[in-house]
Design a protein around this motif. Structure first.
Motif, PDB file in Angstrom:
ATOM      1  N   SER A   6       0.848  -1.195   0.000  1.00  0.00           N
ATOM      2  CA  SER A   6       0.000   0.000   0.000  1.00  0.00           C
ATOM      3  C   SER A   6       0.876   1.234   0.000  1.00  0.00           C
ATOM      4  O   SER A   6       1.624   1.479   0.946  1.00  0.00           O
TER       5      SER A   6
ATOM      6  N   ASN B 277      -1.102   4.428   1.854  1.00  0.00           N
ATOM      7  CA  ASN B 277      -1.273   3.993   3.238  1.00  0.00           C
ATOM      8  C   ASN B 277       0.057   3.991   3.983  1.00  0.00           C
ATOM      9  O   ASN B 277       0.119   4.268   5.180  1.00  0.00           O
TER      10      ASN B 277
ATOM     11  N   ASP C 260      -8.883  -1.718   2.080  1.00  0.00           N
ATOM     12  CA  ASP C 260      -7.604  -1.313   2.649  1.00  0.00           C
ATOM     13  C   ASP C 260      -7.475   0.195   2.793  1.00  0.00           C
ATOM     14  O   ASP C 260      -6.683   0.675   3.607  1.00  0.00           O
ATOM     15  N   ASN C 261      -8.216   0.957   2.013  1.00  0.00           N
ATOM     16  CA  ASN C 261      -8.214   2.407   2.179  1.00  0.00           C
ATOM     17  C   ASN C 261      -9.007   2.802   3.419  1.00  0.00           C
ATOM     18  O   ASN C 261      -8.522   3.532   4.293  1.00  0.00           O
TER      19      ASN C 261
ATOM     20  N   ARG D 251      -2.566  -1.569   8.691  1.00  0.00           N
ATOM     21  CA  ARG D 251      -3.361  -0.377   8.396  1.00  0.00           C
ATOM     22  C   ARG D 251      -4.278  -0.044   9.572  1.00  0.00           C
ATOM     23  O   ARG D 251      -4.380   1.123   9.991  1.00  0.00           O
TER      24      ARG D 251
END
Length: 625
Positions: A64, A67, A299-300, A361
């Motif tokens: 990422s 991220n 994942d965001n 994350r």
């Protein structure tokens, strides 16, 4: 500096916890702020866990790009807030290794154009903020120079010919949205506030703020919608917490740049809307749209709440309004009390609601809530404790007792020696030795916490029921006290889905592998993951069955160091086309009896490390005789 490797703690349910459970108070209740030393210690534990996922070769957090920028900025917040400076080397490693040009797929799905820029304008801005943070920590001008280069690149995407202004979200100029413009205002205002005699970036920040607040993206309730339609009206799309937080943060930084008191009412309106009924809070807990039952954050979205808390911390520091400081205390208490798993990982759903997801994350996101609770002036001393791995225990069939080793790691900061007493406790009928240990820690400030290890020997009696059993240890020095807990898994069989809490005790080394939910652990590139099975000492045969697909390499070992390859996928298989349950005989590779067990290890990696479809495991069982 050598990072204390907490990766190996994933094989145990070792978690730091207060002796008194912290639970979310009812809506409207006030949560007392955590004392400074304890807040600092909690943040340190969580920050160390986050940095165990940092990958030094590519100098990022795996898979990422934007991220990773936010996670590194969060670590910068942690260092700035606590005085801990151990991770400056990792910041610089990323700066030096990743500032060049890279093809699509290496660090980002987009080609990287150099100086941390790409067609994703918001990604570029995140890196700009990260390097401003690095400049604040080090005063090295190379970081501020890089932030300026990024801002100059983004400046080219400010376009008054469409909707009267605003920065485009992407290089194709197809969308104007809240995140890109909130970032633009914050970045340009930060540059102004660090560059004497600047007028250029101040003008850009003021222009951006004026455009954003008049754009219609702030709706009638004071909540920030995602972006604009082609006709320049608000699209009314989801109110994400990071958009709300960035709008607050943008206004605060511009207020510092201008001393314009007219900005603060808008900031307060945005903040009050976030915590009002119908806003971003459920039962007192910051809750993302995708946290709701039946939804899943991608994942965001996993990192959005942390961004909100970063700028809410700024709000609380700037205004000292009890409503805002109370909210900080409440979120930190909720995260610490409800949202930690057995390896000090912090999850997606801060309320602790299931199913919860844990990865780096979510760790970075929830860490921001803990950082916000640290006083602006860090305490003179602090004390924390964690547990190194306590192995899962497969009980012998003979009905005899067995042993397991637990190591307590005690960390401290301060300016004077600390006499730390470590006292363990265990379930009835269990024995832990030594019953009390005293260690002396000699810290030299906050920049590099000192630590000492206390080994414990735990005897588990015959007849202990399968399940998790807690061994605790409390570290005390004067008024400082911190407790740690190892949840030792006692089992007679091995059977678990990956990506669940049931996997955690068996996961000896997660390395750079990832899990995107239940039945989904994978290792791309040169990453891998290792399971350890501590079979009873009298085991004569054993096997492991993995439901696995994609481009895998499976290796086995008796010591976790010398590996034998037992399966390799030689075709470039993608999307699970070769999914099957495959059984591997561990008998020839079992280690010698050591104490109460004979260990078998299974490692999964990627047979085609350059194409991103590494071995993926869904389910694992292991049997023995």
């Amino acid at each position: 500096m050598v990072l204390h490797r907490r990766t190996f703690r994933l094989l145990v349910a070792g978690a730091v916890t207060l002796a008194i459970a912290l639970v979310s108070p009812p809506a409207g209740a006030t949560t007392p702020p955590t004392d400074g030393p304890t807040a600092t210690a909690r943040a340190r534990v969580a920050a160390d866990e986050l940095m165990s996922s940092y990958e030094p070769d590519k100098a990022w957090f795996p898979s990422s790009w934007w991220n990773s920028a936010v996670a590194l900025q969060t670590i910068g917040d942690y260092m700035q807030r606590t005085g801990d400076r151990r991770y400056l080397g990792q910041l610089d490693n990323t700066f030096e290794k990743d500032k060049g040009v890279f093809p699509a797929g290496y660090l980002s799905g987009d080609p990287l154009l150099g100086n941390f820029t790409s067609r994703a304008i918001d990604d570029s801005e995140w890196w700009g903020l990260t390097w401003v943070q690095a400049y604040d920590l080090t005063k090295n001008p190379k970081y501020l120079d890089m932030a300026v280069k990024i801002a100059e690149y983004v400046e080219g995407y400010w376009d008054p010919s469409s909707c009267g202004g605003g920065v485009w979200w992407n290089g194709e100029r197809t969308y104007k949205n809240a995140v890109t413009n909130g970032l633009w205002i914050r970045l340009t205002a930060e540059l102004h506030n660090r560059m004497p005699h600047d007028k250029r970036w101040l003008g850009r920040a003021q222009e951006g703020w004026n455009w954003f607040t008049a754009s219609g993206m702030i709706n009638s309730a004071g909540l920030v919608n995602d972006g604009l339609r082609d006709d320049c009206t608000s699209n009314g799309d989801t109110v994400w917490s990071y958009n709300q937080g960035l709008a607050i943060g943008a206004g605060l930084e511009l207020y510092r740049a201008t001393n314009d008191a007219k900005i603060l009412p808008t900031v307060r309106r945005l903040a009050d809307a976030a915590i009002a009924p119908g806003g971003l809070v459920t039962d007192g807990v910051l809750t993302e749209y995708c946290d709701a039952p039946g939804r899943t954050c991608d994942d965001n979205g996993k990192q959005f709440k942390g961004i909100f808390m970063r700028y809410w911390m700024d709000l609380a520091d700037t205004t000292h309004d009890p409503r805002y400081t109370d909210f900080v205390a409440q979120q930190a208490a909720t995260v610490w009390g409800n949202d930690r798993d057995a390896s000090d990982r912090l999850g997606e759903r801060w309320s602790g609601a299931e199913p919860n997801v844990f990865d780096w994350r979510t760790q970075a996101s929830a860490l921001s809530a803990l950082i916000a609770a640290v006083p602006t002036v860090p305490p003179a001393r602090s004390l924390s404790a964690t547990t190194d791995p306590a192995l899962p225990v497969v009980m012998p069939a003979t009905g005899s007792a067995t042993h397991v080793k637990v190591q307590v790691d005690v960390q401290a900061t301060g300016l004077a020696p600390l006499q730390v007493v470590v006292r363990p406790a265990a379930p009835s009928g269990w024995t832990v030795t030594p019953a009390k240990t005293t260690v002396t820690l000699r810290p030299h400030g906050n920049a590099s916490p000192v630590h000492a290890s206390v080994p414990l020997d735990v005897t588990i009696p015959a007849g202990t029921a399968d399940g998790l059993h807690s061994v605790t240890a409390t570290a005390t020095s004067g008024s400082l006290s911190f407790s740690t807990r190892s949840d030792i898994l006692v089992a007679h069989n091995v059977d678990f889905d990956t990506g669940t809490a049931a996997e955690t005790p068996w996961l000896f080394d997660a390395d750079g592998s990832q899990s995107n939910g239940v039945q989904n652990r994978f290792a791309d590139g040169h990453s891998y993951f290792v399971y350890r099975f501590p079979f009873p000492a009298d085991t004569t045969s054993a096997s492991a069955t993995l439901t696995i697909d994609n481009e895998f390499v499976v290796q086995v070992s008796g010591d976790g160091q010398t590996w034998t390859t037992v399966a390799t996928e030689t075709n470039q298989e993608h999307d699970g086309n070769n999914k099957a349950a495959r059984t591997f005989d561990l008998t020839p590779y079992l280690g010698p009896a050591a104490g109460s067990s004979r260990a078998g290890y299974v490692r999964v990696s990627d047979s085609f490390p350059d194409d991103g479809w590494g071995g993926r495991v869904y389910h694992v069982t292991a049997t023995y005789n």
